[in-house]
Design a protein around this motif. Structure first.
Motif, PDB file in Angstrom:
ATOM      1  N   LYS C 669       1.004  -1.140  -0.090  1.00  0.00           N
ATOM      2  CA  LYS C 669      -0.075  -0.132   0.012  1.00  0.00           C
ATOM      3  C   LYS C 669       0.694   1.180  -0.023  1.00  0.00           C
ATOM      4  CE  LYS C 669      -1.779  -2.082   3.527  1.00  0.00           C
ATOM      5  NZ  LYS C 669      -1.684  -3.503   3.271  1.00  0.00           N
ATOM      6  N   ILE C 670       0.748   2.100  -0.918  1.00  0.00           N
ATOM      7  CA  ILE C 670       1.554   3.394  -1.007  1.00  0.00           C
ATOM      8  C   ILE C 670       0.640   4.548  -1.085  1.00  0.00           C
ATOM      9  CG2 ILE C 670       3.142   4.409  -2.732  1.00  0.00           C
ATOM     10  CD1 ILE C 670       4.043   1.780  -3.569  1.00  0.00           C
ATOM     11  N   ALA C 671       0.772   5.254  -0.238  1.00  0.00           N
ATOM     12  CA  ALA C 671      -0.119   6.788  -0.470  1.00  0.00           C
ATOM     13  C   ALA C 671       0.551   7.706  -1.306  1.00  0.00           C
ATOM     14  CB  ALA C 671       0.185   7.284   0.946  1.00  0.00           C
ATOM     15  N   VAL C 672      -0.146   7.922  -2.344  1.00  0.00           N
ATOM     16  CA  VAL C 672       0.452   8.857  -3.251  1.00  0.00           C
ATOM     17  C   VAL C 672      -0.147  10.293  -3.378  1.00  0.00           C
ATOM     18  CG1 VAL C 672       0.825   9.039  -5.876  1.00  0.00           C
ATOM     19  CG2 VAL C 672       0.823   6.726  -5.104  1.00  0.00           C
ATOM     20  N   GLN C 673       0.559  11.090  -3.006  1.00  0.00           N
ATOM     21  CA  GLN C 673      -0.269  12.391  -2.557  1.00  0.00           C
ATOM     22  C   GLN C 673       0.525  13.585  -3.146  1.00  0.00           C
ATOM     23  OE1 GLN C 673       0.348  11.179   1.480  1.00  0.00           O
ATOM     24  NE2 GLN C 673      -1.718  11.230   1.831  1.00  0.00           N
ATOM     25  N   GLY C 674      -0.323  14.576  -3.245  1.00  0.00           N
ATOM     26  CA  GLY C 674       0.473  15.943  -4.015  1.00  0.00           C
ATOM     27  C   GLY C 674      -0.371  16.440  -5.073  1.00  0.00           C
ATOM     28  N   PRO C 675      -0.238  17.566  -5.644  1.00  0.00           N
ATOM     29  CA  PRO C 675      -0.971  18.280  -6.784  1.00  0.00           C
ATOM     30  C   PRO C 675      -0.857  17.664  -7.935  1.00  0.00           C
ATOM     31  CG  PRO C 675       0.546  19.656  -5.485  1.00  0.00           C
ATOM     32  CD  PRO C 675       0.895  18.687  -5.044  1.00  0.00           C
ATOM     33  N   GLU C 720      -8.933  14.778  -3.869  1.00  0.00           N
ATOM     34  CA  GLU C 720      -8.372  15.240  -5.167  1.00  0.00           C
ATOM     35  C   GLU C 720      -6.900  15.111  -5.587  1.00  0.00           C
ATOM     36  OE1 GLU C 720      -8.999  16.750  -8.938  1.00  0.00           O
ATOM     37  OE2 GLU C 720     -10.563  16.428  -7.346  1.00  0.00           O
ATOM     38  N   GLN C 721      -6.104  15.151  -4.400  1.00  0.00           N
ATOM     39  CA  GLN C 721      -4.816  14.845  -4.480  1.00  0.00           C
ATOM     40  C   GLN C 721      -4.067  13.868  -3.603  1.00  0.00           C
ATOM     41  OE1 GLN C 721      -2.844  18.687  -3.243  1.00  0.00           O
ATOM     42  NE2 GLN C 721      -3.879  19.862  -4.977  1.00  0.00           N
ATOM     43  N   ASP C 722      -5.093  12.906  -3.122  1.00  0.00           N
ATOM     44  CA  ASP C 722      -4.607  11.968  -2.223  1.00  0.00           C
ATOM     45  C   ASP C 722      -5.157  10.675  -2.821  1.00  0.00           C
ATOM     46  OD1 ASP C 722      -4.260  10.483  -0.066  1.00  0.00           O
ATOM     47  OD2 ASP C 722      -5.705  11.241   1.240  1.00  0.00           O
ATOM     48  N   PHE C 723      -4.317   9.694  -3.048  1.00  0.00           N
ATOM     49  CA  PHE C 723      -4.353   8.275  -3.628  1.00  0.00           C
ATOM     50  C   PHE C 723      -4.099   7.122  -2.760  1.00  0.00           C
ATOM     51  CE2 PHE C 723      -4.623  11.135  -7.260  1.00  0.00           C
ATOM     52  CZ  PHE C 723      -5.661  10.388  -8.135  1.00  0.00           C
ATOM     53  N   LEU C 724      -4.812   6.017  -2.725  1.00  0.00           N
ATOM     54  CA  LEU C 724      -4.133   5.156  -2.076  1.00  0.00           C
ATOM     55  C   LEU C 724      -3.963   3.948  -3.085  1.00  0.00           C
ATOM     56  CD1 LEU C 724      -3.057   3.493   0.822  1.00  0.00           C
ATOM     57  CD2 LEU C 724      -5.313   2.654   0.669  1.00  0.00           C
ATOM     58  N   VAL C 752       4.949  15.413  -5.795  1.00  0.00           N
ATOM     59  CA  VAL C 752       4.046  14.244  -5.285  1.00  0.00           C
ATOM     60  C   VAL C 752       5.065  13.677  -4.331  1.00  0.00           C
ATOM     61  CG1 VAL C 752       3.177  11.967  -5.977  1.00  0.00           C
ATOM     62  CG2 VAL C 752       3.269  13.649  -7.878  1.00  0.00           C
ATOM     63  N   THR C 753       4.533  13.309  -3.336  1.00  0.00           N
ATOM     64  CA  THR C 753       5.231  12.354  -2.224  1.00  0.00           C
ATOM     65  C   THR C 753       4.636  10.977  -2.382  1.00  0.00           C
ATOM     66  OG1 THR C 753       3.834  12.807  -0.517  1.00  0.00           O
ATOM     67  CG2 THR C 753       5.645  14.405  -0.751  1.00  0.00           C
ATOM     68  N   VAL C 754       5.531   9.736  -2.214  1.00  0.00           N
ATOM     69  CA  VAL C 754       5.004   8.564  -2.129  1.00  0.00           C
ATOM     70  C   VAL C 754       5.424   8.075  -0.887  1.00  0.00           C
ATOM     71  CG1 VAL C 754       4.790   8.164  -4.561  1.00  0.00           C
ATOM     72  CG2 VAL C 754       7.016   7.947  -3.448  1.00  0.00           C
ATOM     73  N   THR C 755       4.504   7.380  -0.218  1.00  0.00           N
ATOM     74  CA  THR C 755       4.851   6.998   1.202  1.00  0.00           C
ATOM     75  C   THR C 755       4.239   5.454   1.293  1.00  0.00           C
ATOM     76  OG1 THR C 755       4.295   8.984   2.165  1.00  0.00           O
ATOM     77  CG2 THR C 755       4.623   7.402   3.711  1.00  0.00           C
ATOM     78  N   SER C 756       5.318   4.675   1.713  1.00  0.00           N
ATOM     79  CA  SER C 756       4.835   3.108   2.011  1.00  0.00           C
ATOM     80  C   SER C 756       3.774   3.134   3.204  1.00  0.00           C
ATOM     81  CB  SER C 756       5.951   2.214   2.060  1.00  0.00           C
ATOM     82  OG  SER C 756       5.511   0.966   2.620  1.00  0.00           O
ATOM     83  N   VAL C 757       2.664   2.734   3.085  1.00  0.00           N
ATOM     84  CA  VAL C 757       1.798   2.343   4.154  1.00  0.00           C
ATOM     85  C   VAL C 757       1.224   1.178   4.549  1.00  0.00           C
ATOM     86  CG1 VAL C 757       1.071   5.112   4.221  1.00  0.00           C
ATOM     87  CG2 VAL C 757      -0.052   3.284   2.926  1.00  0.00           C
ATOM     88  N   THR C 758       1.987   0.167   3.969  1.00  0.00           N
ATOM     89  CA  THR C 758       1.729  -1.318   3.852  1.00  0.00           C
ATOM     90  C   THR C 758       1.526  -1.679   5.331  1.00  0.00           C
ATOM     91  OG1 THR C 758       3.133  -1.607   2.169  1.00  0.00           O
ATOM     92  CG2 THR C 758       2.497  -3.519   3.450  1.00  0.00           C
ATOM     93  N   ASP C 759       2.339  -1.086   6.246  1.00  0.00           N
ATOM     94  CA  ASP C 759       2.120  -1.747   7.717  1.00  0.00           C
ATOM     95  C   ASP C 759       1.160  -0.828   8.403  1.00  0.00           C
ATOM     96  OD1 ASP C 759       4.003  -3.697   7.103  1.00  0.00           O
ATOM     97  OD2 ASP C 759       5.757  -2.847   7.905  1.00  0.00           O
ATOM     98  N   GLN C 760       0.859   0.239   7.911  1.00  0.00           N
ATOM     99  CA  GLN C 760      -0.142   0.914   8.752  1.00  0.00           C
ATOM    100  C   GLN C 760      -1.801   0.524   8.467  1.00  0.00           C
ATOM    101  OE1 GLN C 760       2.737   2.328   7.256  1.00  0.00           O
ATOM    102  NE2 GLN C 760       3.493   2.517   9.249  1.00  0.00           N
TER     103      GLN C 760
END
Lengths: 419, 90, 997
Positions: C669-675, C720-724, C752-760
C-alpha cells in the motif's frame, strides 16, 4: 607431446619426473594469423581448440594479457549444469553438458568433471511449482531432471534442516543428476594444451592495446608485444568486455561489469556430495575434492573491474549458508576472492558475429560462464569459421535486446544486478 | 565502501541500492524514436575508471544520489542529491 | 624430541594448573599456555598428519602461521575443525583431538601414500583417472569411482553434524585510528594517537598484548620488554579514548577504510558468561589505520625439514621466553641470517644444550660469533643441513659443507645428534592487509622480503611490517605513525632506550638446500621443492599457475610460511629474480574466520518474519500458515481430518454460497499524494487515473520501461490530491522504488510524495452473496447499499468503534468489499466482522481458496505476470491507453513482444477428472517416454467447486486461437499425463454479474 595416462605417470615417476614437457608452448606471436582470439580464459581457449578441431583452422593465436586462465575460469565456484528454463538456454547448456561428459577424454586431460548432481531447494509450494515448470521444460528437451521430496533431500544431506520449524521450510527440490562440478583451472589448462597440440599459438602476457582497421573492417590488433594482423578477430574477454570493446570505439553495450565474490572454507572430510542452491535468497555451494566448501551468492551489485568485493555480501552469503546448514557455524572461511562478471540486460549471453566487420563477440555470461565453456567455444568457433551462428547460439545475438526478443530466465528486465 | 549521503552523512554501501549508469538520457515521454528508447533502456557506459552512477539511499532517507565512483578502486569522489532543487546539498 | 617445561620464567601462571584432554589423554598446563605450548611441555611431539602423504608432523610455529599442528576443538557436540594448536588457549575441560589420521595419530594407514610419492607428484590427477573411452566406465564414470576414494582420503577435520548452539554477534565501531598489532610499534602508535585525543582501537590477534616484547628478552626503558609492554597496555586501558581488543584478528581491509575483525570472546573460557557470544565480528570504520602486524619467519627448504622437532627459530625462542617451554634438550640451529643466534642464546639460557649452529654464510659478524660463544656451541659456517634423522621425532641431523653462492654441497655429510632443530630462512613482513587494501607488494633485495606497497587507502605502517626489524625502529616508527594517523604533527620524541641483542636485518638469499630427499615448501599440502620444479618443467611458471598447479599456499595457513620460499625456488628454476616471478595478491581473510561470526546476529535468524495484525487470530483459529516471501499467510483453516483440497473447496463453496473473509493486509500500500499525484499515476499506469472520481477506485496495470508487464492492483482516489495505491504482496518494495526513481531522477518537477503505508493498514476482504448484509449489520456511519457504495466505490465508516475505509472491489468474483483500518485495530475489526458474519455462516478462507476463486475468474497474479509476459499476452491490452504515453508505452510493441508464437494466457480443463499440477507443461502430442513439444505450461491450478472440474490457468503458444482445442498435460517430473481442453481463462461468471450484483 606424450599422452597423459596412468602408464605415463608411472614411467615418469620412475625417472624422477624429469621428462615431463610444458603443457603448452610459449611462442612468440607471429605477424599475422587467420584468427586472433582475444582472451586466454576458458572461452577463448575452447574457441581456439574447436576452431582447430572442428573447422581445421589452426593458424590461430590466443592473446592473453596476463597469465592464462586469470579471468573467471580461474575464480568461479565450478558448478556445471544445464537446468535452465528457457529453451534457447536449455539447449545450449545441454550441448555444453554433453561436451563436458567427454571432455577429459577429448582433451586427454582430467578436468575432474564429476556428475554429483545439482539440487535447487524450494521453500514454498509456489516455488516448487516454479521449479517443476523448469524441470519439465528440461525434460521436454531431453534433459534430466527430477523432483525430490524433503525426506529424500534429508537422506542426501543429513546436515540440512527440513523440519517444519525451519525459518524457510524445505518443500522439495529440483535435482539434475547429471550436473556437477569440474576442476576449473584444469579446464583452462586442458583446452590450452589441446589447442597448442593442434598448432594454436597461445601467447601470454600480451595485452591488446588497440584494434587495427582497414576502413570499417577490423584487420588486427596492436598489443604490448607488437602489431598482429588477422583475417578475423574474436573477442572473448568476459569481465573485460567493456574495456576491450572501448578500444574498438564501442563504449555502450547491453552489459554492466559487476564484481562477484566467491568463498572457500577450510578442508573438511566429506559432508556434501552435490551442488545445492538455497531458494530464499541467492546461495550455492558444493564441496571440492580437496574438502573445501566452495560457495557464493549475489554479485556485490555495482559496476566494478576491481576483482575485489565488499563486506556486506560476505555477511549475507554466510548468513544464508548457515540458515541452510547450521552445523557449519564453527567451520571457518579460508579465503574469498572476486571476479568480474559481464552482466547482460536479460541475464543471457551474447555469441555473435560483429558488431564491426571482421570482429566476433562472445560476452555477457553473468554468473554462469564456467559451465558454458565447452559450448561457448564450440559455438563461437562455428560462428567465426562459418560467418554464421550455429543453431545453438542463433538466439544469443546482440540485437535481441532492441528487438525485444529477450531470453530472461529470471524475468527481471534490464536491471543487471537482479539477474 | 562508504557513500556520503548529503542528508545522512557517510553511510555503508549496504544501505544503498545501485540504479546504474547515470549517463543515460530518457527520451521525451511521447518520443517515437525507438532507437533512442532502446539505447536508454539497454545500452550502458561501462568505463574502467570514474563512472557517473545513480544510487538510492534505500536503507536510509531514500533519496537518489548522483555518484562519481571509480570502478577500478571503488573510491567515491562525489555524491550529490539528484533532485535539482537541492543544488547538491540538502 | 624431549621437550619440557623450564625451571622458571615465561609469562604463564605456574601457580595454577589447568587440565585438558588431547586425543583422549589428559594433560596439564598453566594459564597463559596455548594448546601447543602445553603439549610441548608434556613432551608431545606428534601433533598431526599432513594432507597428502599423511606424514607425521609436529609444531612449526607459535602462532597463526602454523601449517602442521591442526586440531579439532570440541564443544559438546559442536566441532571446530582445523584450528592451529598454537592459537588455542587452554582452559579446564578443553577437549581437542588430532585429525586426518586413521586409526590413530601415531599409526595412520594413509601414511602408505608416502611410498607413492613420485607417482602422486604435483598435478598427477590431471594426467590420469580419465578411464576407458568406451564401455560401462566411459565418460565421467571411471573418474567418479576414483574420486570417491580421493574425497574420502582428502579433507582435514570433520565438521559437526548438529547445529552449533553458540551465539555470534556483530559490532560496528568507528574510530579515528585503528592500530593493528600490539607489539612495541603498535603500542607506541596507540599511545601517541591517544595522547593527541584520537579515538583509538588497538587490536591484536594474541590474548596477551605486547607482541615480540613478550618473548624478545630485550630491555625497554630499563624494564624487561614484557613488563614495559604490560605497563604500556595498562596505560592504554586506563585511557577512555582507547578500546583494546585482544584475541582479535583484523582479517579484512575493505573499501573506504572499512576493516573486518574477529574477536574470540569466549573460546578460552570453560564457562562463558550467560549470553556471552563465542565470537564477535567487528566492522571497524577507521579514519586512519596503523598497520603494525610484524613479520613472519620463513622456514628453510631442505630434505626432511618437516620432521617433528624441526621448528622455526623465532617460535622456539617464543616457547622458551613466553611460555617457559623448552622445545628440545639438545638443540641444533640452521640459519641464513642473524636472528636465529638470539634464539639459540635464549634456549641456552633456558637450559638447553646447543649442539651446533649451522649457518649457510661464511662471513659471520663478530657479534654473532660472540653469541655462539655464549651459547657454548659449535659454529658450522658455510654449512647446511642436508637431512634429518628420526621417525616421529627428531634424533639428529646431517650437515655438509655448502657454498651459498652456487648452492653446491661438498665434503662428507656429518651427523649431529639433536632432538630439536631450529631453522630460520629470514623474515617476511606480514603485509597481507596492505595487499588486500589494493596495491602490489615490492621486493626488497637487501632484506630479501616483500615490503608493503604504497598505501592507496588511509594507512601508515610501523615496525617489522615495514621491514624495520629492530625494536628501536619499531618504537620510533610506531610513534610517528600514531601521530600521523591522528593528524598531529611529528615532534621531538624521547624514545625509550632499548637494550637489544645485536644482529643485522636481512638474510642470505638461500632458500633451498638441494639434496636427495623430500624438501617441503608448503608443509600442510606436502608441496616439495621438486613439485615446484615440476611445475616449472611443465610451464606452470607464473606465480598463480604455480599456486594452482601445485596447491602451494592454498592450505589453511594460506602460505604464510611457504609463499616466499616457493617463489624463490621457481625464480631459481627460471633463472629470474624473485620480483620477476611476482607474488600472489593476498585475499581476505588474513586468517580463517568462523562462518558463525560472519553471519553474526543473523545466525539462526536469517530474515525477519512479517506477520499481519491478525496473525495470532489465524493461528488460534486453526490456520495452517504458508511462507510467502517474508510473510506468513493462512493457507487453509482446516477442520480435523480434512485434506488441503477438501478444506479449500469447503471455504470456496462457503464463500460463493454465503460469505467468506480473507486477510489481505500483506498487499503493498502506497500513499500517493500531492498536486501532481494524478499526473504521476497517469504516467506509471497504462490506463487513466486523472479521470477517476474522488471516492472511487480503479484497477491499474503497470509496465516496466521495457514494455513488459510489471505489477497490477487497485488504486483508490481518497481526495483530489490523495490516492492509496495497492500493489501485489511480492512487488510492494519494487513498485515503491520504481515510483521513487521516476519522481526523483526522471520527473523531479512533479509535486508528489509517495509513502509506503503497507504496515499502517490492516485489510480484510469479505465477499459472497451475503457480504453486503454482513457489512450492513456492523458498519456504522455509512450505508453500504448499491447507491452509496457502487462497484469500485469507497466509503468511510466505523466498525466496532473503529474508523474503517471500505472499497467495493472483487478478486473472488463475488460481491466483495475490502475493509481497511489502522493496523493496531486489525484484529478488533476482523473479530467484529467474524461476529457479524456468524448468522450468515461467514468463513475465513486462506490462500488456497483465494487462489481457487481467482483462477475461476481468470485473474492474473505473479505466476502469470512473471517478468516475461506482456499486457497482450495476458489479454490486458484493453488497459493500454492510447490517449497518453506511459512507462513502457514506447517499447511495448517491439517485434519480439508482439510475435505470434508468444505464450498467452488461457484456461485449461482436465478431461480425465484428475488434478492438474502447477509447472506441468502442455503438449499437442503425448509422449510419456520421451516428452517433447511443449507449447506452454500451467501457472496455477485448482479443483473448481463452481465447475466441478480440475482447472488451471496456463501460458500457451497461440493462446486464444486454441480455445476449444484438445491438448495434453505433460508432467514427467510427477508422472502426470492426460488430456485437457484449452478454454478461455474466464471460467466463472464471465459477465461479472455476481460482483456487480
Amino acid at each position: 607431446m606424450a599422452e597423459y595416462s596412468a602408464f605415463a605417470l608411472l614411467r615418469n615417476a620412475l625417472s624422477g619426473n624429469k621428462d615431463w614437457k610444458p603443457a603448452w608452448r610459449k611462442p612468440e606471436p607471429k605477424a599475422s594469423y587467420d584468427v586472433i582470439v582475444i582472451g586466454g580464459g576458458g572461452h577463448g581457449l575452447s574457441t581456439a581448440y574447436y576452431l582447430a578441431k572442428e573447422h581445421g583452422i589452426t593458424n590461430v593465436a590466443v592473446l592473453e594479457k596476463g597469465w592464462l586462465g586469470s579471468g573467471n575460469v580461474g575464480r568461479n565456484t565450478t558448478a556445471v549444469r544445464s537446468n535452465y528454463l528457457l529453451p534457447p538456454n536449455t539447449r545450449f547448456y545441454e550441448h555444453s553438458m554433453k561436451l563436458w561428459e567427454n571432455l577429459s577424454h577429448d582433451l586427454n586431460y582430467n578436468v575432474m568433471f564429476s556428475q554429483r548432481g545439482c539440487l535447487n531447494l524450494a521453500h514454498s509450494p509456489a516455488q516448487l511449482d516454479d521449479y517443476a515448470r523448469r524441470g519439465n521444460s528440461m525434460r521436454h528437451q531431453g534433459v534430466d531432471a527430477e523432483l525430490m521430496t524433503p525426506a529424500e533431500i534429508k537422506r542426501l544431506m543429513p546436515m540440512i534442516d527440513v523440519s517444519d520449524t525451519a525459518r524457510f521450510p524445505v518443500y522439495g527440490g529440483l535435482m539434475q543428476p547429471r550436473a556437477g562440478t569440474a576442476r576449473h583451472d584444469a579446464v583452462a589448462w586442458g583446452y590450452a594444451r589441446g589447442a597448442d597440440r593442434r598448432g594454436v599459438d597461445i601467447v601470454e602476457n600480451c595485452e591488446v592495446t588497440g584494434f587495427i582497421r582497414d576502413g570499417d573492417k577490423i584487420v588486427g590488433v596492436s598489443t604490448s608485444r607488437g602489431e598482429i594482423r588477422a583475417k578475423k578477430v574474436a573477442v572473448a574477454v568476459a569481465g573485460s568486455t567493456g574495456r576491450v570493446m572501448q578500444l574498438a570505439g564501442i563504449d555502450r553495450l547491453p552489459i554492466e561489469s559487476h564484481v562477484l565474490q566467491a568463498f572457500v572454507s577450510e578442508s573438511l572430510k566429506p559432508v556434501l556430495d552435490t551442488v545445492v542452491t538455497f531458494g530464499m535468497g541467492h546461495f550455492y555451494i558444493s564441496q571440492s575434492d580437496k574438502g573445501g566448501l566452495v560457495y557464493g551468492g549475489d554479485i556485490d551489485g555495482y559496476n566494478s573491474y576491481a576483482q575485489r568485493g565488499n563486506l556486506p555480501i560476505v555477511e549475507d552469503v554466510m548468513a544464508e549458508m548457515l540458515a541452510l546448514f547450521p552445523s557449519l557455524a564453527s567451520v571457518r572461511m579460508l579465503r574469498s576472492w572476486g571476479g568480474v562478471c559481464d552482466m547482460s540486460m536479460d541475464g543471457s549471453p551474447i555469441i555473435t558475429k560483429g558488431p564491426l566487420p571482421g570482429m566476433y563477440l562472445n560476452c555477457g555470461w553473468c554468473y554462469g560462464g564456467f559451465k558454458a565453456t565447452p559450448a561457448s567455444g564450440f559455438c563461437f568457433a562455428h560462428t567465426i569459421a562459418r560467418d554464421e551462428p550455429h543453431d545453438l547460439n542463433a538466439a544469443f545475438t546482440l540485437d535481441r535486446f532492441h528487438r525485444g526478443i529477450l531470453i530472461d530466465e529470471k524475468g527481471q528486465g534490464a536491471t543487471p544486478r537482479l539477474h | 565502501m562508504l557513500i556520503t549521503c548529503p542528508y545522512c552523512g557517510p553511510r555503508d554501501v549496504s544501505e544503498f541500492t545501485y540504479q546504474g549508469d547515470g549517463n543515460r538520457q530518457r527520451p521525451a515521454p511521447n518520443s517515437q524514436n525507438l532507437d533512442a528508447w532502446n539505447e536508454y533502456v539497454y545500452d550502458r557506459l561501462n568505463p574502467a575508471g570514474d563512472h557517473n552512477e545513480i544510487w538510492q539511499h534505500s536503507g536510509g532517507c531514500r533519496i537518489h544520489l548522483r555518484v562519481v565512483r571509480n570502478t577500478l578502486t571503488h573510491a567515491v569522489s562525489s555524491a550529490v542529491a539528484v533532485r535539482g532543487h537541492h543544488g547538491g546539498k540538502p | 624430541m624431549s621437550a619440557r617445561r623450564t625451571e622458571g620464567g615465561g609469562r604463564i601462571d605456574r601457580a595454577r594448573t589447568i587440565r585438558f584432554t588431547f586425543d583422549g589423554a589428559t594433560y596439564s598446563g598453566h594459564p597463559g599456555d596455548t594448546l601447543a605450548s602445553a603439549l610441548l611441555a608434556n613432551g608431545v611431539s606428534l601433533f598431526g598428519r599432513s594432507f597428502k602423504y599423511h606424514r607425521p608432523r609436529g609444531v612449526l610455529s607459535a602462532g597463526v602461521d602454523e601449517p602442521n599442528a591442526l586440531v579439532t576443538v570440541l564443544r559438546g557436540q559442536a566441532r571446530e575443525p582445523n584450528i592451529p594448536a598454537t592459537i588455542v588457549e587452554i582452559h579446564d575441560g578443553l577437549v581437542a583431538e588430532s585429525q586426518n589420521r586413521f586409526p590413530s595419530l601415531a599409526w595412520d594407514v594413509s601414511a602408505v601414500n608416502q611410498l607413492a610419492g613420485p607417482l602422486i607428484s604435483a598435478g598427477f590427477y590431471y594426467k590420469t583417472f580419465m578411464g576407458p573411452v568406451i564401455g560401462p566406465l566411459k565418460g565421467t564414470r571411471f573418474w567418479m569411482v576414483c574420486e570417491r576414494f580421493i574425497r574420502r582420503a582428502a579433507g582435514l577435520g570433520r565438521a559437526g553434524a548438529v547445529p552449533d548452539k553458540a551465539r555470534y554477534e556483530r559490532m560496528n565501531a568507528f574510530c579515528d585510528v585503528l592500530v593493528v598489532g600490539a607489539g612495541p610499534a603498535g603500542l607506541t602508535a596507540a599511545k601517541a594517537a591517544a595522547e593527541k585525543g584520537a579515538r583509538v582501537v588497538l587490536a591484536d590477534i594474541e590474548p596477551r598484548l605486547g607482541g615480540s616484547a613478550n618473548w624478545s628478552g630485550e630491555v625497554i626503558d630499563g624494564k624487561p620488554a614484557a613488563d614495559w609492554a604490560a605497563a604500556a597496555v595498562n596505560d592504554l586501558r586506563a585511557a577512555d579514548n582507547v578500546r583494546l581488543l585482544p584475541r582479535t584478528t583484523v582479517w579484512g581491509y575493505y573499501d573506504g577504510n572499512t576493516l573486518a575483525a574477529l574477536e574470540r570472546v569466549s573460546d578460552h573460557k570453560q564457562h562463558p558468561a550467560k549470553g556471552e557470544p563465542r565470537h564477535r565480528t567487528w566492522t571497524i570504520r577507521a579514519k586512519s589505520v596503523v598497520l603494525a602486524t610484524g613479520a613472519l619467519e620463513r622456514p628453510l627448504v631442505f630434505p626432511g625439514n618437516d620432521r617433528p622437532g624441526v621448528m622455526l627459530a623465532g617460535a622456539a625462542e617464543r616457547y622458551a621466553n613466553e611460555f617457559g617451554v623448552l622445545p628440545g634438550q639438545k638443540v641444533a640451529v640452521f640459519t641464513n641470517n642473524d636472528s636465529a643466534y638470539r634464539a639459540a642464546h635464549a634456549l641456552r639460557q633456558a637450559g638447553a644444550a646447543i649442539a651446533a649452529i649451522v649457518d649457510v654464510r661464511t662471513d659471520i659478524s663478530a657479534d654473532m660469533l660472540d653469541f655462539a660463544g655464549k651459547a657454548e656451541t659449535e659454529m658450522l659456517t658455510g654449512h647446511a643441513v642436508v637431512a634429518t634423522e628420526g621417525g616421529k621425532a627428531l634424533t639428529g641431523i646431517k650437515v655438509q659443507r655448502f657454498d651459498a653462492a652456487s648452492g653446491a654441497l661438498s665434503g662428507e655429510p656429518r651427523s649431529i645428534h639433536a632432538d630439536c632443530l631450529l631453522m630460520s630462512g629470514g623474515w617476511s613482513p606480514a603485509i597481507h592487509l596492505a595487499s588486500q587494501a589494493g596495491a602490489r607488494a615490492e621486493w626488497n633485495e637487501a632484506l630479501q622480503a616483500f615490503l608493503p606497497p604504497k598505501p592507496n587507502q588511509k594507512w601508515t605502517g610501523a615496525g617489522a611490517f615495514t621491514g624495520a626489524f629492530s625494536t628501536t625502529e619499531a618504537i620510533e616508527q610506531g610513534h610517528a605513525a600514531g601521530l600521523t594517523a591522528s593528524g598531529a604533527r611529528s615532534k621531538h620524541f624521547d624514545a625509550p632506550a632499548v637494550e637489544a641483542a645485536p644482529g643485522a636485518p636481512g638474510s642470505e638469499p638461500v632458500f633451498e638446500i638441494t639434496a636427495p630427499g623430500k624438501s617441503f615448501v608448503d608443509f600442510q599440502h606436502d608441496v616439495t621443492a621438486d613439485d615446484v620444479r615440476l611445475a616449472h618443467r611443465e610451464g606452470f611458471v607464473s606465480v598463480e599457475h604455480l599456486k594452482r598447479y601445485t596447491t602451494l599456499g592454498m592450505a589453511t595457513d594460506q602460505g604464510k610460511t611457504s609463499n616466499v620460499p616457493g617463489l624463490a625456488i621457481m625464480a631459481a628454476a627460471l633463472g629470474k629474480e624473485i620480483p620477476q616471478v611476482g607474488t600472489t595478491r593476498f585475499r581476505p581473510p588474513y586468517a580463517a574466520v568462523s562462518l558463525g561470526s560472519l553471519a553474526g546476529e543473523r545466525y539462526g535468524d536469517l530474515k525477519p518474519e512479517r506477520l499481519t495484525p491478525m496473525h495470532d487470530w489465524h493461528l488460534a483459529n486453526g490456520a495452517s500458515m504458508y511462507s510467502a516471501g517474508l510473510w506468513w499467510r493462512p493457507q487453509i483453516y482446516g477442520h480435523a481430518g480434512e485434506t488441503v483440497e477438501q478444506a479449500y473447496v469447503r471455504e470456496t463453496k462457503a464463500t460463493r454460497g454465503s460469505a467468506g473473509i480473507v486477510d489481505v493486509s500483506t498487499l503493498g500500500k502506497i500513499a500517493v499524494q500531492g498536486p501532481d499525484a494524478a499526473e504521476l499515476l497517469d504516467r506509471v499506469y497504462t490506463n487513466m487515473f486523472s479521470t477517476l472520481a474522488v471516492g472511487k477506485a480503479r484497477y491499474g496495470l503497470m509496465l516496466r520501461e521495457d514494455g513488459l508487464a510489471f505489477d497490477d492492483g487497485t488504486t483508490w482516489r481518497l481526495g483530489e490530491q490523495d490516492f492509496l495505491m495497492t500493489t501485489t504482496t511480492a512487488n510492494a518494495g519494487k513498485v515503491m522504488q520504481h515510483l521513487e526513481y521516476f519522481l526523483e531522477v526522471i520527473w523531479p518537477d512533479l509535486k508528489v510524495t509517495v509513502t509506503s503505508v503497507t504496515d499502517q493498514w490492516a485489510g480484510a476482504a469479505i465477499g459472497g452473496p451475503k457480504a453486503r448484509e454482513i457489512l450492513a449489520s456492523c458498519v456504522e456511519g455509512t450505508a453500504v447499499d448499491n447507491a452509496t457504495l457502487p462497484f469500485m466505490g469507497i466509503v468511510h465508516g466505523e466498525i466496532a468503534g473503529v474508523p474503517v475505509m471500505i472499497c467495493r472491489l472483487s478478486f473472488s468474483g463475488e460481491m466483495a468489499f475490502e475493509v481497511y483500518c489502522g493496523a493496531d485495530w486489525g484484529t478488533h475489526v476482523w473479530e467484529a466482522l467474524i461476529e457479524a458474519g456468524k448468522p450468515f455462516d461467514l468463513v475465513p478462507y486462506g490462500l488456497e481458496a483465494l487462489g481457487t476463486m481467482r483462477i475461476e475468474k481468470g485473474h492474473v497474479t505473479g505466476a502469470e505476470i512473471d517478468g516475461r509476459t506482456t499486457a497482450r499476452d495476458l489479454h490486458l491490452d484493453w488497459m493500454l491507453s492510447k490517449k497518453k504515453p506511459f512507462i513502457g508505452s514506447a517499447m511495448m510493441d517491439r517485434e519480439g513482444l508482439i510475435a505470434a508464437d508468444r505464450l498467452q494466457l488461457v484456461g485449461v480443463v482436465s478431461l480425465d477428472n484428475r488434478p492438474l499440477n502447477g509447472g506441468a507443461h502442455i503438449v499437442e502430442q503425448l509422449d510419456e517416454k520421451n516428452p517433447h513439444g511443449s507449447i506452454g505450461h500451467i501457472t496455477a491450478c485448482c479443483y473448481s467447486p463452481s465447475l466441478g472440474k480440475y482447472i488451471a490457468l496456463a501460458l500457451v503458444e497461440g493462446g486464444k486461437a486454441r480455445h476449444g482445442s484438445r491438448a495434453f498435460t505433460s508432467d514427467p517430473l510427477r508422472g502426470r499425463f492426460g488430456p485437457v481442453e484449452i478454454v478461455s481463462h474466464h471460467f466463472f461468471d464471465p459477465e461479472g454479474s455476481r460482483m456487480h450484483g
